[in-house]
Motif scaffolding. Structure first.
Motif, PDB file in Angstrom:
ATOM      1  N   SER A   3      -2.028   3.019 -11.672  1.00  0.00           N
ATOM      2  CA  SER A   3      -1.323   2.362 -10.571  1.00  0.00           C
ATOM      3  C   SER A   3      -1.883   2.857  -9.248  1.00  0.00           C
ATOM      4  CB  SER A   3       0.187   2.653 -10.626  1.00  0.00           C
ATOM      5  OG  SER A   3       0.753   2.196 -11.832  1.00  0.00           O
ATOM      6  N   GLN A  43       7.807  -5.111  -9.866  1.00  0.00           N
ATOM      7  CA  GLN A  43       7.443  -3.721  -9.612  1.00  0.00           C
ATOM      8  C   GLN A  43       8.331  -2.721 -10.343  1.00  0.00           C
ATOM      9  OE1 GLN A  43       6.908  -2.894  -5.446  1.00  0.00           O
ATOM     10  NE2 GLN A  43       5.415  -4.532  -5.164  1.00  0.00           N
ATOM     11  N   ARG A  89      -1.870   1.806  -4.629  1.00  0.00           N
ATOM     12  CA  ARG A  89      -1.431   0.940  -3.532  1.00  0.00           C
ATOM     13  C   ARG A  89      -2.636   0.592  -2.678  1.00  0.00           C
ATOM     14  NH1 ARG A  89       3.582  -0.539  -2.827  1.00  0.00           N
ATOM     15  NH2 ARG A  89       5.191   0.532  -4.032  1.00  0.00           N
ATOM     16  N   GLN A 135      -1.595  -2.584 -10.464  1.00  0.00           N
ATOM     17  CA  GLN A 135      -1.667  -1.902 -11.756  1.00  0.00           C
ATOM     18  C   GLN A 135      -2.893  -2.383 -12.505  1.00  0.00           C
ATOM     19  OE1 GLN A 135       2.033  -2.440 -13.868  1.00  0.00           O
ATOM     20  NE2 GLN A 135       3.100  -0.940 -12.607  1.00  0.00           N
ATOM     21  N   LYS A 195       0.341  -2.916  -0.978  1.00  0.00           N
ATOM     22  CA  LYS A 195       0.780  -3.646  -2.173  1.00  0.00           C
ATOM     23  C   LYS A 195       0.503  -2.811  -3.419  1.00  0.00           C
ATOM     24  CE  LYS A 195       0.032  -8.252  -0.199  1.00  0.00           C
ATOM     25  NZ  LYS A 195      -0.685  -9.552  -0.364  1.00  0.00           N
ATOM     26  N   LEU A 196       1.455  -2.850  -4.351  1.00  0.00           N
ATOM     27  CA  LEU A 196       1.303  -2.121  -5.604  1.00  0.00           C
ATOM     28  C   LEU A 196       0.370  -2.878  -6.528  1.00  0.00           C
ATOM     29  CD1 LEU A 196       2.183   0.174  -7.550  1.00  0.00           C
ATOM     30  CD2 LEU A 196       4.030  -1.334  -8.313  1.00  0.00           C
ATOM     31  N   THR A 212      -2.360  -7.198  -8.561  1.00  0.00           N
ATOM     32  CA  THR A 212      -1.291  -6.982  -7.597  1.00  0.00           C
ATOM     33  C   THR A 212       0.032  -7.409  -8.222  1.00  0.00           C
ATOM     34  OG1 THR A 212      -2.797  -7.343  -5.740  1.00  0.00           O
ATOM     35  CG2 THR A 212      -0.437  -7.551  -5.295  1.00  0.00           C
ATOM     36  N   MET A 213       1.010  -6.538  -8.146  1.00  0.00           N
ATOM     37  CA  MET A 213       2.309  -6.812  -8.753  1.00  0.00           C
ATOM     38  C   MET A 213       3.242  -7.468  -7.741  1.00  0.00           C
ATOM     39  SD  MET A 213       1.493  -5.609 -11.630  1.00  0.00           S
ATOM     40  CE  MET A 213       3.060  -5.810 -12.490  1.00  0.00           C
TER      41      MET A 213
END
Length: 492
Positions: free
Chosen positions: A276, A299, A278, A285, A282-283, A293-294
């Protein structure tokens, strides 16, 4: 697995299906051109059940032929043939698992006792990558025009770990590994340790190479990217080994709990979460071979890899056999109590069995710690890595020079013959069937169903006017590669 009164075992059909249920198989590893391991969760096509890469008799022959190779033989003609056979077995195993039918590849590997052979080959190619590959990259007189033969050796490790990840879901496979399960545990520990170390160095290198990079520099970068994905597959394999923790030998338990202290290493993985990151707030994975991008609504969803870590921790901490042999030092206690911060209501809703782990941690707060044990114990130790290193110590440069002259400098005719064999191995219909998602238009990224008629490599969206527009707009980038690919097909 047996259920204990102290801590009910997490069932193999885990409540979160993405982590290994019978309905949705384990995530596959893969980076082009690793076709056998589709990226991420499998996406069955409409005729998945009708696809068959190998007939039963063919699969039996290929499994029987599996054997171990010396390090200097890697990349040779016989080794290449086995690599292609492994890819076929790999793809067939994924097809079988995807349609939830019987899994003959797994059964054949167990019947013919080939799991130890796969483990030995896995560790041999790992050693080749660590000891011989860097020497090859430093040789001044080695400037190959085509690095694909070397890439296939580098990629071989990913092929084997992917096949093991597919079949180790079954308990009998772990049992058939016999003494080599110790070597496999050591292998997984090495990969996970590198994964934790990587999380402290920042993100992975960019996939796009620099125009100034040499072919060998590009190959090194690809190998580094692949190493990350291999480590993630090793995590899945380790989780499946922990599913069998109550039937493992005392030596294997000691290796996992005392020598490597895997519970503490798994806590480190949860803390660092190397899959994971950022980017731009934006998060993202790492799933299916790429960073995704989740969406905000996703999330809080437990990722597949986090789920594998939690299940492995559950098995190692709540199994009666493991608890009886785990030395709870003050360091281990401090590390394990960090898990309480992660056990939120949201997590427990997704993995209800972790409520048992939460109860264990509540009791752990009051538990007495123990000094490290110094008992003299006669136990087995892993021998594959040590044996290979002993056989080849001091010969790394000689092996690299031998392979430079006899393996990795093929003639143009040899390359064409090998390209034809690769084309026969990697059938397009099978690759598309095991792909995790539908093809996307090369220009606009919409779902595509039309392929370039000349090279068959690029996809374009299905609407006829848009399809034509996208092809025309993308031709500036695609044209040169398309013409070369078409010429190569005519040569073959």
């Amino acid at each position: 697995m047996a259920t204990t009164t102290h801590a009910p075992q997490l069932p193999r059909n885990c409540p979160v299906p993405d982590f290994g249920s019978a309905g949705v198989r384990r995530p596959r590893v893969c980076r082009h051109p690793i076709p056998a391991a589709a990226r991420g969760q499998l996406h069955p096509g409409p005729n998945m059940g009708d696809l068959e890469l190998l007939l039963p008799g063919e699969a039996d022959v290929l499994v029987r032929r599996l054997r171990s190779f010396q390090l200097r033989e890697m990349g040779s003609e016989g080794w290449n043939q086995q690599h292609e056979n492994l890819e076929k077995l790999n793809m067939q195993a994924i097809l079988d698992a995807t349609v939830s039918q019987s899994e003959p590849i797994q059964e054949l590997l167990v019947t013919h006792g080939k799991i130890p052979t796969l483990v030995e080959e896995l560790i041999a190619v790992e050693m080749w990558k660590q000891k011989v590959f860097p020497v090859l990259c430093r040789l001044e007189d080695f400037k190959p025009q085509n690095t694909f033969p070397i890439y296939m050796v580098v990629h071989h490790e990913a092929s084997i770990i992917n096949l093991l990840e597919t079949v180790f879901f079954h308990k009998e496979v772990c049992e058939s590994a016999e003494d080599t399960v110790l070597d496999l545990v050591d292998y997984c520990h090495r990969k996970l340790t590198l994964l934790v170390a990587r999380s402290g160095r920042g993100s992975l290198p960019e996939e796009e190479g620099s125009q100034d990079s040499t072919p060998m520099q590009e190959l090194q970068k690809q190998a580094e990217l692949m190493e990350f994905e291999i480590a993630l597959k090793a995590l899945s394999v380790l989780r499946y080994i922990t599913d069998c923790v109550d039937s493992l030998s005392l030596s294997t338990l000691s290796r996992m709990l005392s020598t490597h202290n895997l519970p503490c290493l798994l806590v480190e993985l949860l803390e660092h979460s190397p899959w994971s990151r950022r980017e731009g707030g934006k998060l993202q994975q790492f799933e299916g071979g790429r960073w995704q991008t989740m969406a905000p609504s996703e999330q809080q969803k437990l990722s597949k890899l986090d789920g594998q870590v939690w299940i492995a921790l559950y098995n190692l901490l709540l199994s009666r056999e493991a608890r009886a042999h785990y030395c709870l030092t003050s360091f281990a206690k401090g590390q394990l109590l960090k898990l309480r911060a992660f056990l939120t209501d949201t997590l427990l809703d997704q993995l209800p069995n972790l409520a048992d782990l939460q109860g264990f941690l509540a009791q752990l707060v009051l538990a007495e710690t123990q000094p490290p044990k110094k008992d003299l114990v006669l136990e087995q130790i892993p021998e594959i890595w040590e044996r290979l290193e002993h056989e080849n110590r001091g010969k790394w440069q000689a092996i690299a020079k031998h392979q430079l002259r006899h393996v990795f400098s093929p003639s143009e005719q040899d390359l064409r013959l090998q390209a034809r064999r690769w084309a026969e191995t990697y059938r397009l219909d099978v690759l598309e069937a095991v792909a995790p998602e539908r093809p996307r238009c090369a220009h606009c990224s919409a779902e595509a169903s039309k392929r370039c008629s000349r090279c068959q490599n690029e996809w374009y969206c299905c609407s006829p006017p848009a399809c034509r527009d996208c092809q025309v707009k993308h031709w500036e980038k695609h044209g040169k590669a398309c013409v070369l690919a078409a010429q190569g097909d005519r040569v073959k």
